[in-house]
Scaffold this motif. Structure first.
Motif, PDB file in Angstrom:
ATOM      1  N   ILE A 116     -14.863 -44.408  25.893  1.00  0.00           N
ATOM      2  CA  ILE A 116     -13.641 -45.128  25.527  1.00  0.00           C
ATOM      3  C   ILE A 116     -12.547 -44.163  25.077  1.00  0.00           C
ATOM      4  CG2 ILE A 116     -12.655 -46.780  23.882  1.00  0.00           C
ATOM      5  CD1 ILE A 116     -15.375 -48.197  23.901  1.00  0.00           C
ATOM      6  N   SER A 117     -12.971 -43.078  24.406  1.00  0.00           N
ATOM      7  CA  SER A 117     -11.996 -42.112  23.880  1.00  0.00           C
ATOM      8  C   SER A 117     -11.209 -41.419  24.982  1.00  0.00           C
ATOM      9  CB  SER A 117     -12.709 -41.055  23.021  1.00  0.00           C
ATOM     10  OG  SER A 117     -13.652 -40.339  23.792  1.00  0.00           O
ATOM     11  N   ARG A 118     -11.692 -41.492  26.227  1.00  0.00           N
ATOM     12  CA  ARG A 118     -10.985 -40.858  27.343  1.00  0.00           C
ATOM     13  C   ARG A 118     -10.171 -41.865  28.149  1.00  0.00           C
ATOM     14  NH1 ARG A 118     -15.022 -36.230  29.845  1.00  0.00           N
ATOM     15  NH2 ARG A 118     -15.594 -35.275  27.869  1.00  0.00           N
ATOM     16  N   MET A 119     -10.085 -43.083  27.653  1.00  0.00           N
ATOM     17  CA  MET A 119      -9.335 -44.135  28.338  1.00  0.00           C
ATOM     18  C   MET A 119      -7.962 -44.325  27.686  1.00  0.00           C
ATOM     19  SD  MET A 119     -12.250 -47.051  28.847  1.00  0.00           S
ATOM     20  CE  MET A 119     -13.801 -46.717  29.707  1.00  0.00           C
ATOM     21  N   PRO A 120      -7.024 -44.921  28.407  1.00  0.00           N
ATOM     22  CA  PRO A 120      -5.693 -45.164  27.820  1.00  0.00           C
ATOM     23  C   PRO A 120      -5.700 -46.210  26.702  1.00  0.00           C
ATOM     24  CG  PRO A 120      -5.854 -46.091  30.034  1.00  0.00           C
ATOM     25  CD  PRO A 120      -7.058 -45.223  29.846  1.00  0.00           C
ATOM     26  N   LEU A 121      -6.800 -46.965  26.578  1.00  0.00           N
ATOM     27  CA  LEU A 121      -6.892 -47.975  25.522  1.00  0.00           C
ATOM     28  C   LEU A 121      -7.642 -47.455  24.294  1.00  0.00           C
ATOM     29  CD1 LEU A 121      -7.686 -51.218  27.579  1.00  0.00           C
ATOM     30  CD2 LEU A 121      -5.531 -50.580  26.490  1.00  0.00           C
ATOM     31  N   GLY A 122      -7.921 -46.175  24.261  1.00  0.00           N
ATOM     32  CA  GLY A 122      -8.684 -45.594  23.160  1.00  0.00           C
ATOM     33  C   GLY A 122      -8.044 -45.819  21.807  1.00  0.00           C
ATOM     34  N   GLU A 123      -6.714 -45.648  21.737  1.00  0.00           N
ATOM     35  CA  GLU A 123      -5.994 -45.834  20.472  1.00  0.00           C
ATOM     36  C   GLU A 123      -6.100 -47.276  19.986  1.00  0.00           C
ATOM     37  OE1 GLU A 123      -4.108 -42.182  22.233  1.00  0.00           O
ATOM     38  OE2 GLU A 123      -4.908 -44.081  22.966  1.00  0.00           O
ATOM     39  N   VAL A 124      -5.921 -48.223  20.907  1.00  0.00           N
ATOM     40  CA  VAL A 124      -5.971 -49.644  20.548  1.00  0.00           C
ATOM     41  C   VAL A 124      -7.363 -50.025  20.063  1.00  0.00           C
ATOM     42  CG1 VAL A 124      -5.733 -52.004  21.410  1.00  0.00           C
ATOM     43  CG2 VAL A 124      -4.161 -50.217  22.192  1.00  0.00           C
ATOM     44  N   ILE A 125      -8.366 -49.603  20.804  1.00  0.00           N
ATOM     45  CA  ILE A 125      -9.739 -49.983  20.465  1.00  0.00           C
ATOM     46  C   ILE A 125     -10.192 -49.339  19.157  1.00  0.00           C
ATOM     47  CG2 ILE A 125     -12.157 -49.813  21.209  1.00  0.00           C
ATOM     48  CD1 ILE A 125     -11.149 -50.066  24.090  1.00  0.00           C
ATOM     49  N   SER A 126      -9.881 -48.044  18.965  1.00  0.00           N
ATOM     50  CA  SER A 126     -10.292 -47.380  17.726  1.00  0.00           C
ATOM     51  C   SER A 126      -9.570 -47.969  16.526  1.00  0.00           C
ATOM     52  CB  SER A 126     -10.023 -45.874  17.814  1.00  0.00           C
ATOM     53  OG  SER A 126      -8.633 -45.610  17.931  1.00  0.00           O
ATOM     54  N   GLY A 127      -8.271 -48.252  16.679  1.00  0.00           N
ATOM     55  CA  GLY A 127      -7.499 -48.829  15.579  1.00  0.00           C
ATOM     56  C   GLY A 127      -8.008 -50.203  15.192  1.00  0.00           C
ATOM     57  N   LEU A 128      -8.250 -51.055  16.180  1.00  0.00           N
ATOM     58  CA  LEU A 128      -8.718 -52.416  15.900  1.00  0.00           C
ATOM     59  C   LEU A 128     -10.142 -52.436  15.356  1.00  0.00           C
ATOM     60  CD1 LEU A 128      -7.289 -54.426  18.941  1.00  0.00           C
ATOM     61  CD2 LEU A 128      -6.589 -54.593  16.549  1.00  0.00           C
ATOM     62  N   THR A 129     -11.029 -51.610  15.948  1.00  0.00           N
ATOM     63  CA  THR A 129     -12.429 -51.623  15.528  1.00  0.00           C
ATOM     64  C   THR A 129     -12.589 -51.149  14.096  1.00  0.00           C
ATOM     65  OG1 THR A 129     -13.117 -51.192  17.812  1.00  0.00           O
ATOM     66  CG2 THR A 129     -14.756 -50.838  16.085  1.00  0.00           C
ATOM     67  N   MET A 130     -11.921 -50.057  13.746  1.00  0.00           N
ATOM     68  CA  MET A 130     -12.063 -49.509  12.397  1.00  0.00           C
ATOM     69  C   MET A 130     -11.062 -50.125  11.419  1.00  0.00           C
ATOM     70  SD  MET A 130     -12.883 -45.500  13.120  1.00  0.00           S
ATOM     71  CE  MET A 130     -13.608 -45.282  11.508  1.00  0.00           C
ATOM     72  N   GLY A 131      -9.801 -50.197  11.818  1.00  0.00           N
ATOM     73  CA  GLY A 131      -8.772 -50.700  10.917  1.00  0.00           C
ATOM     74  C   GLY A 131      -8.916 -52.171  10.604  1.00  0.00           C
ATOM     75  N   PHE A 132      -9.190 -52.989  11.630  1.00  0.00           N
ATOM     76  CA  PHE A 132      -9.378 -54.423  11.419  1.00  0.00           C
ATOM     77  C   PHE A 132     -10.849 -54.807  11.296  1.00  0.00           C
ATOM     78  CE2 PHE A 132     -10.203 -58.599  13.501  1.00  0.00           C
ATOM     79  CZ  PHE A 132      -9.753 -59.399  12.461  1.00  0.00           C
ATOM     80  N   GLY A 133     -11.705 -54.226  12.145  1.00  0.00           N
ATOM     81  CA  GLY A 133     -13.123 -54.597  12.158  1.00  0.00           C
ATOM     82  C   GLY A 133     -13.797 -54.414  10.806  1.00  0.00           C
ATOM     83  N   ILE A 134     -13.644 -53.236  10.208  1.00  0.00           N
ATOM     84  CA  ILE A 134     -14.256 -52.964   8.901  1.00  0.00           C
ATOM     85  C   ILE A 134     -13.613 -53.832   7.827  1.00  0.00           C
ATOM     86  CG2 ILE A 134     -14.559 -51.211   7.105  1.00  0.00           C
ATOM     87  CD1 ILE A 134     -14.751 -49.117   9.338  1.00  0.00           C
ATOM     88  N   PHE A 135     -12.292 -53.950   7.869  1.00  0.00           N
ATOM     89  CA  PHE A 135     -11.538 -54.781   6.920  1.00  0.00           C
ATOM     90  C   PHE A 135     -12.054 -56.225   6.959  1.00  0.00           C
ATOM     91  CE2 PHE A 135      -8.089 -57.064   5.032  1.00  0.00           C
ATOM     92  CZ  PHE A 135      -7.321 -56.170   4.300  1.00  0.00           C
ATOM     93  N   PHE A 136     -12.235 -56.746   8.178  1.00  0.00           N
ATOM     94  CA  PHE A 136     -12.671 -58.136   8.333  1.00  0.00           C
ATOM     95  C   PHE A 136     -14.116 -58.336   7.891  1.00  0.00           C
ATOM     96  CE2 PHE A 136     -14.986 -61.210  10.958  1.00  0.00           C
ATOM     97  CZ  PHE A 136     -14.365 -62.383  10.534  1.00  0.00           C
ATOM     98  N   ILE A 137     -14.996 -57.423   8.277  1.00  0.00           N
ATOM     99  CA  ILE A 137     -16.417 -57.605   7.957  1.00  0.00           C
ATOM    100  C   ILE A 137     -16.660 -57.574   6.457  1.00  0.00           C
ATOM    101  CG2 ILE A 137     -18.735 -56.603   8.184  1.00  0.00           C
ATOM    102  CD1 ILE A 137     -18.002 -55.756  11.003  1.00  0.00           C
ATOM    103  N   ILE A 138     -15.972 -56.670   5.729  1.00  0.00           N
ATOM    104  CA  ILE A 138     -16.177 -56.642   4.281  1.00  0.00           C
ATOM    105  C   ILE A 138     -15.679 -57.947   3.655  1.00  0.00           C
ATOM    106  CG2 ILE A 138     -13.999 -55.456   3.778  1.00  0.00           C
ATOM    107  CD1 ILE A 138     -17.345 -55.161   1.883  1.00  0.00           C
ATOM    108  N   ALA A 139     -14.635 -58.545   4.227  1.00  0.00           N
ATOM    109  CA  ALA A 139     -14.186 -59.862   3.748  1.00  0.00           C
ATOM    110  C   ALA A 139     -15.222 -60.922   4.123  1.00  0.00           C
ATOM    111  CB  ALA A 139     -12.829 -60.210   4.353  1.00  0.00           C
ATOM    112  N   PHE A 140     -15.760 -60.832   5.323  1.00  0.00           N
ATOM    113  CA  PHE A 140     -16.721 -61.809   5.842  1.00  0.00           C
ATOM    114  C   PHE A 140     -17.990 -61.870   4.989  1.00  0.00           C
ATOM    115  CE2 PHE A 140     -20.154 -63.207   8.647  1.00  0.00           C
ATOM    116  CZ  PHE A 140     -19.590 -64.333   9.243  1.00  0.00           C
ATOM    117  N   VAL A 141     -18.476 -60.718   4.535  1.00  0.00           N
ATOM    118  CA  VAL A 141     -19.728 -60.695   3.771  1.00  0.00           C
ATOM    119  C   VAL A 141     -19.510 -61.064   2.303  1.00  0.00           C
ATOM    120  CG1 VAL A 141     -20.756 -58.977   5.308  1.00  0.00           C
ATOM    121  CG2 VAL A 141     -19.592 -58.218   3.223  1.00  0.00           C
ATOM    122  N   ASN A 142     -18.258 -61.238   1.902  1.00  0.00           N
ATOM    123  CA  ASN A 142     -17.949 -61.638   0.528  1.00  0.00           C
ATOM    124  C   ASN A 142     -17.522 -63.097   0.420  1.00  0.00           C
ATOM    125  OD1 ASN A 142     -17.849 -59.378  -1.750  1.00  0.00           O
ATOM    126  ND2 ASN A 142     -17.326 -58.383   0.195  1.00  0.00           N
TER     127      ASN A 142
END
Length: 313
Positions: free
Chosen positions: A136-162
Protein backbone atom coordinates in the motif's frame (compact mmCIF):
# COMPACT_ATOMS: atom_id res chain seq x y z
CA UNK A 1 19.46 -10.02 21.58
CA UNK A 2 19.47 -6.98 23.83
CA UNK A 3 16.51 -4.72 24.62
CA UNK A 4 18.17 -1.92 22.64
CA UNK A 5 18.48 -4.17 19.59
CA UNK A 6 14.78 -5.06 19.76
CA UNK A 7 13.76 -1.42 20.20
CA UNK A 8 15.91 -0.48 17.21
CA UNK A 9 14.24 -3.21 15.14
CA UNK A 10 10.73 -1.95 15.91
CA UNK A 11 11.87 1.71 15.72
CA UNK A 12 10.24 2.57 19.03
CA UNK A 13 10.93 6.30 18.49
CA UNK A 14 8.47 6.34 15.58
CA UNK A 15 5.50 5.19 17.67
CA UNK A 16 4.30 8.75 18.22
CA UNK A 17 2.11 8.24 15.14
CA UNK A 18 0.16 5.64 17.16
CA UNK A 19 0.45 7.26 20.59
CA UNK A 20 -1.10 10.62 19.66
CA UNK A 21 -4.36 9.30 18.12
CA UNK A 22 -4.68 6.91 21.10
CA UNK A 23 -4.29 9.70 23.67
CA UNK A 24 -6.48 12.13 21.74
CA UNK A 25 -9.20 9.52 21.21
CA UNK A 26 -9.13 8.54 24.88
CA UNK A 27 -9.21 12.11 26.19
CA UNK A 28 -11.97 13.13 23.76
CA UNK A 29 -14.02 10.10 24.80
CA UNK A 30 -13.69 11.02 28.47
CA UNK A 31 -14.49 14.70 27.73
CA UNK A 32 -17.38 14.30 25.29
CA UNK A 33 -18.99 10.98 26.31
CA UNK A 34 -18.08 11.18 30.01
CA UNK A 35 -16.97 7.53 30.15
CA UNK A 36 -13.70 5.70 30.81
CA UNK A 37 -12.97 1.97 30.92
CA UNK A 38 -9.43 1.50 32.25
CA UNK A 39 -9.17 -2.23 31.51
CA UNK A 40 -10.34 -1.97 27.91
CA UNK A 41 -8.12 1.06 27.31
CA UNK A 42 -5.00 -0.71 28.62
CA UNK A 43 -5.71 -3.89 26.63
CA UNK A 44 -6.16 -1.89 23.44
CA UNK A 45 -3.02 0.18 24.08
CA UNK A 46 -0.84 -2.93 24.45
CA UNK A 47 -2.43 -4.62 21.41
CA UNK A 48 -2.02 -1.45 19.33
CA UNK A 49 1.63 -1.02 20.33
CA UNK A 50 2.46 -4.68 19.63
CA UNK A 51 0.83 -4.51 16.21
CA UNK A 52 2.56 -1.24 15.32
CA UNK A 53 5.93 -2.71 16.31
CA UNK A 54 5.22 -5.86 14.29
CA UNK A 55 4.39 -3.91 11.12
CA UNK A 56 7.58 -1.85 11.52
CA UNK A 57 9.60 -5.04 11.89
CA UNK A 58 7.92 -6.43 8.75
CA UNK A 59 8.87 -3.26 6.88
CA UNK A 60 12.51 -3.56 8.00
CA UNK A 61 12.58 -7.25 7.09
CA UNK A 62 11.22 -6.52 3.59
CA UNK A 63 13.76 -3.73 3.06
CA UNK A 64 16.58 -6.01 4.25
CA UNK A 65 15.59 -8.89 1.98
CA UNK A 66 15.18 -6.62 -1.06
CA UNK A 67 18.54 -4.93 -0.41
CA UNK A 68 20.18 -8.33 -0.02
CA UNK A 69 18.59 -9.66 -3.22
CA UNK A 70 19.68 -6.55 -5.13
CA UNK A 71 23.27 -6.94 -3.96
CA UNK A 72 23.32 -3.85 -1.77
CA UNK A 73 25.16 -3.76 1.55
CA UNK A 74 22.99 -5.42 4.21
CA UNK A 75 24.23 -2.91 6.78
CA UNK A 76 22.13 -0.19 5.19
CA UNK A 77 19.12 -1.73 6.96
CA UNK A 78 18.56 -1.91 10.70
CA UNK A 79 18.54 -5.72 10.57
CA UNK A 80 21.96 -5.71 8.95
CA UNK A 81 23.24 -3.13 11.43
CA UNK A 82 22.08 -5.12 14.48
CA UNK A 83 23.21 -8.45 13.02
CA UNK A 84 19.85 -10.08 13.74
CA UNK A 85 19.07 -13.30 11.90
CA UNK A 86 16.07 -13.35 9.58
CA UNK A 87 14.63 -16.34 11.45
CA UNK A 88 14.72 -14.48 14.75
CA UNK A 89 13.07 -11.42 13.21
CA UNK A 90 10.31 -13.59 11.70
CA UNK A 91 9.80 -15.27 15.09
CA UNK A 92 9.51 -11.88 16.81
CA UNK A 93 7.03 -10.63 14.20
CA UNK A 94 4.82 -13.72 14.53
CA UNK A 95 4.98 -13.52 18.34
CA UNK A 96 3.90 -9.87 18.40
CA UNK A 97 1.12 -10.46 15.86
CA UNK A 98 -0.15 -13.47 17.80
CA UNK A 99 -0.22 -11.65 21.13
CA UNK A 100 -1.86 -8.58 19.56
CA UNK A 101 -4.51 -10.85 18.01
CA UNK A 102 -5.22 -12.59 21.31
CA UNK A 103 -5.63 -9.27 23.09
CA UNK A 104 -7.94 -8.17 20.27
CA UNK A 105 -10.11 -11.25 20.81
CA UNK A 106 -10.29 -10.42 24.53
CA UNK A 107 -11.55 -6.95 23.61
CA UNK A 108 -14.13 -8.44 21.21
CA UNK A 109 -15.45 -10.60 24.06
CA UNK A 110 -15.57 -7.59 26.38
CA UNK A 111 -17.23 -5.24 23.85
CA UNK A 112 -18.88 -6.25 20.59
CA UNK A 113 -18.46 -8.74 17.74
CA UNK A 114 -18.29 -5.74 15.42
CA UNK A 115 -14.83 -4.96 16.78
CA UNK A 116 -13.62 -8.23 15.22
CA UNK A 117 -14.38 -6.91 11.74
CA UNK A 118 -13.12 -3.38 12.43
CA UNK A 119 -9.89 -4.66 13.98
CA UNK A 120 -9.51 -7.28 11.25
CA UNK A 121 -9.67 -4.61 8.55
CA UNK A 122 -7.04 -2.50 10.33
CA UNK A 123 -4.96 -5.67 10.77
CA UNK A 124 -4.99 -6.42 7.03
CA UNK A 125 -4.19 -2.81 6.10
CA UNK A 126 -1.27 -2.77 8.54
CA UNK A 127 0.18 -6.03 7.21
CA UNK A 128 -0.14 -5.19 3.53
CA UNK A 129 1.03 -1.61 4.03
CA UNK A 130 4.61 -2.79 3.45
CA UNK A 131 4.14 -6.51 2.64
CA UNK A 132 3.19 -8.19 -0.61
CA UNK A 133 3.98 -7.72 -4.31
CA UNK A 134 2.49 -4.20 -4.36
CA UNK A 135 2.51 -2.73 -0.83
CA UNK A 136 0.00 0.00 0.00
CA UNK A 137 2.89 2.35 0.80
CA UNK A 138 3.89 2.26 -2.88
CA UNK A 139 0.43 3.21 -4.12
CA UNK A 140 -0.95 6.71 -4.74
CA UNK A 141 -3.53 6.10 -1.98
CA UNK A 142 -0.88 5.40 0.66
CA UNK A 143 -1.29 8.80 2.34
CA UNK A 144 -5.09 8.47 2.53
CA UNK A 145 -5.03 4.93 3.86
CA UNK A 146 -2.27 5.53 6.43
CA UNK A 147 -3.92 8.74 7.66
CA UNK A 148 -7.37 7.19 8.01
CA UNK A 149 -6.18 3.89 9.51
CA UNK A 150 -3.99 5.44 12.19
CA UNK A 151 -5.46 8.92 12.60
CA UNK A 152 -9.11 7.87 12.59
CA UNK A 153 -8.93 4.09 13.12
CA UNK A 154 -7.06 4.24 16.44
CA UNK A 155 -9.07 7.30 17.56
CA UNK A 156 -12.34 5.48 16.84
CA UNK A 157 -11.41 2.13 18.37
CA UNK A 158 -10.33 3.65 21.69
CA UNK A 159 -13.71 5.42 21.78
CA UNK A 160 -15.47 2.18 20.77
CA UNK A 161 -13.97 0.13 23.62
CA UNK A 162 -14.96 2.79 26.16
CA UNK A 163 -18.42 3.93 25.07
CA UNK A 164 -21.46 1.69 25.49
CA UNK A 165 -22.10 -0.01 22.14
CA UNK A 166 -25.75 1.04 22.05
CA UNK A 167 -24.64 4.70 22.09
CA UNK A 168 -22.06 4.37 19.30
CA UNK A 169 -22.12 1.28 17.09
CA UNK A 170 -23.16 -2.32 17.66
CA UNK A 171 -23.74 -5.61 15.86
CA UNK A 172 -26.30 -8.11 17.09
CA UNK A 173 -26.51 -11.65 15.72
CA UNK A 174 -29.67 -13.76 15.65
CA UNK A 175 -28.65 -16.26 13.00
CA UNK A 176 -29.39 -16.27 10.18
CA UNK A 177 -30.26 -12.62 10.78
CA UNK A 178 -28.04 -9.80 11.99
CA UNK A 179 -28.55 -6.16 12.80
CA UNK A 180 -26.16 -3.20 12.90
CA UNK A 181 -27.29 -0.22 14.94
CA UNK A 182 -25.65 2.97 16.08
CA UNK A 183 -25.68 6.73 16.40
CA UNK A 184 -24.66 8.32 13.10
CA UNK A 185 -24.23 11.76 14.66
CA UNK A 186 -21.77 10.47 17.28
CA UNK A 187 -19.80 8.63 14.58
CA UNK A 188 -19.58 11.77 12.44
CA UNK A 189 -18.41 13.85 15.42
CA UNK A 190 -15.67 11.33 16.25
CA UNK A 191 -14.57 11.29 12.61
CA UNK A 192 -14.49 15.08 12.34
CA UNK A 193 -12.60 15.65 15.61
CA UNK A 194 -10.01 13.04 14.57
CA UNK A 195 -9.27 14.80 11.25
CA UNK A 196 -6.26 16.87 12.47
CA UNK A 197 -4.45 13.66 13.37
CA UNK A 198 -5.52 12.09 10.07
CA UNK A 199 -4.07 15.04 8.14
CA UNK A 200 -0.79 15.21 10.09
CA UNK A 201 -0.12 11.45 9.89
CA UNK A 202 -0.90 11.47 6.15
CA UNK A 203 1.58 14.34 5.86
CA UNK A 204 4.36 12.16 7.29
CA UNK A 205 4.02 9.76 4.39
CA UNK A 206 3.53 12.61 1.91
CA UNK A 207 6.76 14.26 3.10
CA UNK A 208 8.58 10.94 2.82
CA UNK A 209 7.32 10.39 -0.73
CA UNK A 210 8.16 13.96 -1.77
CA UNK A 211 11.71 13.54 -0.48
CA UNK A 212 12.09 10.19 -2.26
CA UNK A 213 10.27 11.16 -5.48
CA UNK A 214 13.16 10.75 -7.95
CA UNK A 215 14.44 7.61 -6.24
CA UNK A 216 10.95 6.09 -6.18
CA UNK A 217 10.43 6.76 -9.89
CA UNK A 218 13.75 5.08 -10.73
CA UNK A 219 12.64 2.07 -8.66
CA UNK A 220 9.18 2.00 -10.31
CA UNK A 221 7.36 3.15 -7.18
CA UNK A 222 4.51 5.38 -8.27
CA UNK A 223 3.35 7.18 -5.15
CA UNK A 224 0.99 10.17 -4.91
CA UNK A 225 3.63 12.87 -5.72
CA UNK A 226 4.37 11.05 -9.00
CA UNK A 227 0.79 11.64 -10.16
CA UNK A 228 0.19 15.15 -8.80
CA UNK A 229 3.72 16.53 -9.17
CA UNK A 230 6.15 17.94 -6.62
CA UNK A 231 4.71 21.47 -6.60
CA UNK A 232 1.14 20.29 -6.00
CA UNK A 233 2.40 17.79 -3.44
CA UNK A 234 4.08 20.55 -1.43
CA UNK A 235 0.92 22.66 -1.65
CA UNK A 236 -1.11 19.71 -0.38
CA UNK A 237 1.36 19.28 2.51
CA UNK A 238 0.71 22.90 3.55
CA UNK A 239 -3.05 22.67 3.00
CA UNK A 240 -3.43 19.65 5.28
CA UNK A 241 -1.63 21.44 8.11
CA UNK A 242 -3.83 24.54 7.89
CA UNK A 243 -6.94 22.36 7.52
CA UNK A 244 -6.08 20.78 10.88
CA UNK A 245 -6.37 24.20 12.53
CA UNK A 246 -9.70 24.83 10.79
CA UNK A 247 -11.09 21.57 12.19
CA UNK A 248 -10.16 22.65 15.73
CA UNK A 249 -11.89 26.04 15.31
CA UNK A 250 -15.07 24.45 13.92
CA UNK A 251 -15.07 21.79 16.67
CA UNK A 252 -14.89 24.50 19.33
CA UNK A 253 -17.64 26.58 17.68
CA UNK A 254 -19.94 23.55 17.55
CA UNK A 255 -19.26 22.72 21.21
CA UNK A 256 -17.55 19.38 20.51
CA UNK A 257 -14.30 20.66 22.02
CA UNK A 258 -13.68 23.01 24.94
CA UNK A 259 -12.82 26.65 23.98
CA UNK A 260 -9.44 26.03 25.62
CA UNK A 261 -8.48 24.05 22.50
CA UNK A 262 -8.24 27.33 20.57
CA UNK A 263 -4.84 27.75 22.24
CA UNK A 264 -3.63 25.17 19.70
CA UNK A 265 -3.57 28.13 17.31
CA UNK A 266 -0.44 29.35 19.11
CA UNK A 267 1.49 26.49 17.50
CA UNK A 268 0.88 28.19 14.14
CA UNK A 269 3.97 30.34 14.73
CA UNK A 270 6.59 27.53 14.89
CA UNK A 271 4.68 25.32 12.44
CA UNK A 272 4.50 28.14 9.87
CA UNK A 273 8.31 28.40 10.11
CA UNK A 274 8.56 24.61 9.66
CA UNK A 275 6.44 24.80 6.53
CA UNK A 276 8.63 27.56 5.09
CA UNK A 277 11.67 25.32 5.62
CA UNK A 278 9.99 22.34 3.93
CA UNK A 279 8.73 24.46 1.04
CA UNK A 280 12.28 25.47 0.16
CA UNK A 281 13.57 21.93 -0.27
CA UNK A 282 12.30 18.39 0.24
CA UNK A 283 15.40 16.52 1.38
CA UNK A 284 15.11 13.32 3.40
CA UNK A 285 18.08 14.00 5.69
CA UNK A 286 17.21 17.66 6.32
CA UNK A 287 13.53 18.51 5.91
CA UNK A 288 11.55 15.26 6.27
CA UNK A 289 11.75 15.79 10.03
CA UNK A 290 9.42 18.79 9.56
CA UNK A 291 6.43 16.44 9.24
CA UNK A 292 7.33 14.78 12.55
CA UNK A 293 7.87 18.13 14.28
CA UNK A 294 4.48 19.36 13.08
CA UNK A 295 2.76 16.26 14.47
CA UNK A 296 4.52 16.59 17.83
CA UNK A 297 3.81 20.33 18.14
CA UNK A 298 0.17 20.25 17.08
CA UNK A 299 -0.94 16.93 18.61
CA UNK A 300 1.19 17.46 21.73
CA UNK A 301 -0.56 20.78 22.38
CA UNK A 302 -3.93 19.17 21.64
CA UNK A 303 -3.27 16.35 24.14
CA UNK A 304 -2.30 18.80 26.89
CA UNK A 305 -5.30 21.07 26.28
CA UNK A 306 -7.73 18.15 26.02
CA UNK A 307 -6.32 16.79 29.28
CA UNK A 308 -6.93 20.14 30.99
CA UNK A 309 -10.43 20.22 29.46
CA UNK A 310 -11.19 16.84 31.04
CA UNK A 311 -10.09 18.13 34.45
CA UNK A 312 -12.15 21.30 34.06
CA UNK A 313 -15.20 19.41 32.85
Amino acid sequence: MTAKTFLDLVEIKTKLASLFPFLLGLLFTIYYFQVFNLTNSLIFFVAMLLFDMATTAINNLMDYQKAKAAGYKEEVNIIGQTKLSEKLVIYLILSMLTLASLLGIVLVIRTSLLLLFIGGLCFLIGIFYTFGPVPISRMPLGEVISGLTMGFGIFFIIAFVNVDNSLLLDLSLHLPEFNISGNLWSLLIIFFVSLPTVFLIANIMLANNLCDLEQDISNHRYTLPYYIGRKTGVQLFNLLVYAAYLVIVISVLTGWLHPLLLLVLLTLIPIHKNLATFNQAQIKEKTFIVSIKNLVLFSGAEVILLGISVLIN
